[in-house]
Design an enzyme around this catalytic site. Structure first.
Site, short mmCIF file in Angstrom:
data_model
loop_
_atom_site.label_atom_id
_atom_site.label_comp_id
_atom_site.label_asym_id
_atom_site.label_seq_id
_atom_site.Cartn_x
_atom_site.Cartn_y
_atom_site.Cartn_z
N GLU A 431 0.94 -1.15 -0.13
CA GLU A 431 0.01 0.10 -0.01
C GLU A 431 1.00 1.08 -0.07
O GLU A 431 1.57 1.62 0.88
CB GLU A 431 -0.75 -0.02 1.31
CG GLU A 431 -1.62 1.12 1.64
CD GLU A 431 -2.18 1.25 2.97
OE1 GLU A 431 -2.03 0.31 3.49
OE2 GLU A 431 -2.86 2.19 3.42
N ASP A 509 -1.05 -1.38 5.83
CA ASP A 509 -1.15 -1.01 7.06
C ASP A 509 -2.08 -1.86 7.96
O ASP A 509 -3.16 -2.21 7.58
CB ASP A 509 -1.63 0.57 7.28
CG ASP A 509 -0.43 1.50 6.66
OD1 ASP A 509 0.58 0.99 6.96
OD2 ASP A 509 -0.74 2.61 6.33
N ASP A 511 -4.56 -0.68 9.69
CA ASP A 511 -5.41 0.49 10.39
C ASP A 511 -6.71 -0.05 9.55
O ASP A 511 -6.88 -0.86 8.35
CB ASP A 511 -4.96 1.62 10.57
CG ASP A 511 -4.56 2.04 8.96
OD1 ASP A 511 -4.71 1.45 8.21
OD2 ASP A 511 -4.01 3.22 8.94
N ASP A 513 -7.75 1.95 7.18
CA ASP A 513 -7.83 2.15 5.49
C ASP A 513 -6.95 1.03 5.10
O ASP A 513 -7.41 0.43 3.89
CB ASP A 513 -6.92 3.19 5.18
CG ASP A 513 -7.81 4.64 5.07
OD1 ASP A 513 -8.89 4.43 5.22
OD2 ASP A 513 -7.07 5.68 5.25
#
Ligand code: 0RA
Length: 648
Positions: A431, A509, A511, A513
């Site tokens: 990402e 990540d 998280d 997103d």
């Protein structure tokens, strides 16, 4: 020694030898000794109860998961026979429970599964349990026998009287055989739900004594469907918008093959077929699915051509076009099913194709005549599908041809690895450009390639196909991986002959997103590169969530428990003020060396292999996530801030 006694001994020895084989090579009988194999024990027992339902006897099945992970499965069928087995000179109950494949010999007219996924017999479950108790209600009496590792620890004893019939089996999986004996509520519930749709009118219940509410009541759910497959299809299509009023429902029987199909057209662009043989999911399809597709193509084609609906089109309408946006469940009952394919998930019986094709064809003919409004909407969609496919092919050919023309054809953003041996090569889909940069510095460039993906990739559930091939990130994935979509007999298939990496690792990540991006990428793989998931090439990297540090000592942790024990181990008491914990949210918070050590180094990293554990559940998740309704998607993503716990 009397002759009878001798026979008895011979019989017992034979029985023991059979079950010993099961304990020696459990994988051969139940597939594996991991979570999947563990649940196989449950499917085996419950299949017997379902058989009692199919034979017209059982109306209810209950399942209880006890606190120690033993399981009780009971039904109100006829009860396992308890009389004397003439040849073996012991109770039929003991024979069924201790002789490999004995169940089949008692068989009546039910549709037993042979050589397939289930159907190894309840004696296998017995062999792989350190404790099992069978309780039978039959002929006004209650009989009980107990076993350990398949060996009786008691005779068949009569413990009382009863006014009902049925069988209840309680077993505790042998901890010496299984890697884990923790049953998963979601897996059990999903199968019971599926079984309720496949067996309308049967009441199934699930009690989990391991989970109690504030009043001390165990978790409990009931599964019951009156509409059967029709309700199943409606349930599968919950997140989608239907274009016909009610699912089309087909029921028929020919040559001892029972056929039931429910199909619903929706506004999506995908085809979803769930198929079953004798209640078992055939993930790889087979002759029943072929027969179904053949009938749909033939009847719609004939209908539309006779009425000149395709006259103006400049290209041919193909089979797929008739099935775009079609969700269907195809369930057959076959007396002696033959399974083939890599995971034995494909029906092989050739006679089934014609039977399904004729039965589905007959019903469709009537449907087409009698529902002109619905059919008009379907045909309009078919024409749209054919037009879009034509545009998509052009877009795809343009992309694929361009790659051939521009030298290596590899995307400029790809940092390729040195080795050309696909079997050892890995590609990280990372990402963002900055994390991509760190990964590029941290990797072992001999066998690890990095492809950064910018921002959010296209939501493929909602996009038209030709848009997909125009998307930069998606084009890059196709060309970097070396896979192409080709057409064979008018159907699109993924060619992976030139797959350049045998590990495709998604790294995002930890998280919200990040998990959204992981989901988008997985949706893409699920829809367009399904074979890569099926063949086990797709993985998800698991970066650590914490680093616990004191002085020069540092420890990485992947969850809260690990973090707490790391704190008390290396930093002394947890409340010491010099206790330093770093929470990683993004890959960017790690330097190249840390990223290599924790997430990319094959010796230390944790990779989660993406499997299609339960195609039905996975698909439901994708359509909820990516479908027309926004609320369930948002909730799902919020509930799963780290992707790690989501089994797809
Ligand atoms: C052998 C023969 C019959 C039934 C069963 C086994 C049977 C096995 C299980 C396992 C769980 N529930 C079960 N229910 C029945 C036929 C019995 C008859 O003909 O009366």
């Amino acid at each position: 020694m009397t002759q009878k006694k001798q026979q008895y001994d011979a019989g017992s020895i034979q029985a023991l030898e059979g079950l010993e084989a099961v304990r020696l090579r459990p994988g051969m009988y139940i597939g594996s000794t991991d979570v999947k194999g563990l649940h196989h024990l449950v499917w085996e027992v419950i299949d017997n109860s379902i058989d009692e339902h199919l034979a017209g006897h059982a109306k209810k099945v209950h399942m209880i998961v006890h606190e120690d992970n033993s399981i009780t499965i009971g039904d109100d069928g006829r009860g396992i026979p308890t009389g004397m087995h003439e040849k073996l000179q012991k109770s039929a109950l003991e024979v069924v429970m201790t002789v490999l494949h004995a169940g089949g010999k008692f068989d009546k007219d039910s549709y037993k599964v042979s050589g397939g996924l289930h159907g190894v017999g309840v004696s296998c479950v017995n062999a792989l349990s350190d404790y099992l108790k069978a309780e039978v209600h039959r002929e006004g009496k209650v009989f009980v026998q107990e076993y350990s590792k398949g060996v009786p620890t008691s005779k068949v004893i009569e413990i009382g009287q009863t006014d009902r019939t049925g069988t209840q089996i309680t077993f505790h999986p042998d901890t010496g055989i299984f890697e884990t004996i923790e049953f998963k509520y979601e897996i059990l519930a999903a199968r019971l739900k599926e079984l309720s749709y496949l067996n309308k009118g049967l009441r199934l219940s699930l009690t989990d004594e391991r989970t109690k509410d504030e009043n001390g009541n165990s978790k409990y759910e009931e599964f019951y469907s009156e509409g059967g497959l029709r309700e199943f299809v409606e349930h599968l299509d919950e997140g989608r918008t239907p274009i016909i009023e009610r699912p089309i429902h087909v029921v028929g029987k020919e040559e001892n093959v029972e056929v039931e199909v429910a199909m619903q057209y929706n506004t999506s662009f995908q085809e979803h077929i769930y198929s079953f043989v004798n209640n078992i999911n055939t993930r790889e399809g087979g002759t029943h699915v072929n027969g179904f597709r053949r009938a749909v193509n033939r009847e719609f084609q004939k209908y539309a051509e006779e009425r000149g609906f395709f006259k103006k089109l400049k290209f041919k309408v193909s089979g797929e076009d008739f099935r775009e946006g079609l969700t269907s469940v195809v369930a057959v009952k076959v007396p002696e099913p033959q399974f083939k394919g890599q995971t034995k998930g494909e029906l092989g019986n050739s006679e089934v194709t014609g039977v399904v094709s004729r039965i589905v064809g007959d019903t469709l003919k009537h449907y087409l005549e009698e529902n002109p409004k619905d059919v008009k909407r379907i045909i309009d969609k078919v024409i749209l599908a054919a037009t879009a496919r034509h545009a998509a092919r052009k877009a795809r050919e343009l992309v694929q041809r361009k790659n051939v023309l521009t030298g290596s054809g590899l995307p400029g953003k790809l940092s390729d690895c040195a080795s050309k041996d696909a079997s050892i090569c890995e590609i990280y889909l990372v990402e963002g450009d900055s994390a991509g940069g760190t990964a590029k510095q941290g990797r072992d460039r001999h066998f690890q390639a990095i492809l950064p993906l910018r921002g959010k990739i296209l939501n493929v559930e909602k996009a038209m196909e030709h848009k997909i091939y125009e998307n930069e990130e998606i084009k890059n994935m196709f060309t970097a991986l070396g896979v192409r979509i080709v057409e064979e007999e008018g159907e699109r298939v993924l060619s992976i002959d030139n797959l350049r990496y045998h590990k495709v690792i998604i790294m995002t990540d930890a998280d919200v997103d990040g998990s959204h991006i992981t989901t988008l990428i997985l949706t893409f793989f699920f829809r367009y590169m399904h074979k890569l998931i099926e063949d086990g090439y797709i993985y998800i990297a698991q970066p650590p969530l914490y680093q616990v540090k004191k002085g020069k000592q540092a420890r990485y942790c992947w969850n809260d428990d690990e973090m707490r024990s790391a704190i008390s181990e290396i930093a002394g008491k947890a409340n010491e003020a010099t206790v330093k914990v770093q929470r990683y949210k993004g890959l960017g918070e790690m330097n190249a060396e840390q990223l290599w050590e924790t997430t990319m180094n094959p010796e230390h990293r944790i990779l989660k292999q993406v499997t299609i554990e339960d195609a039905v559940a996975a698909d439901l998740m994708f359509s909820k996530l990516m479908g027309d309704e926004v609320a369930p998607r948002r909730k799902f993503i919020e509930d799963n801030a780290t992707y790690a716990n989501v089994d797809i």
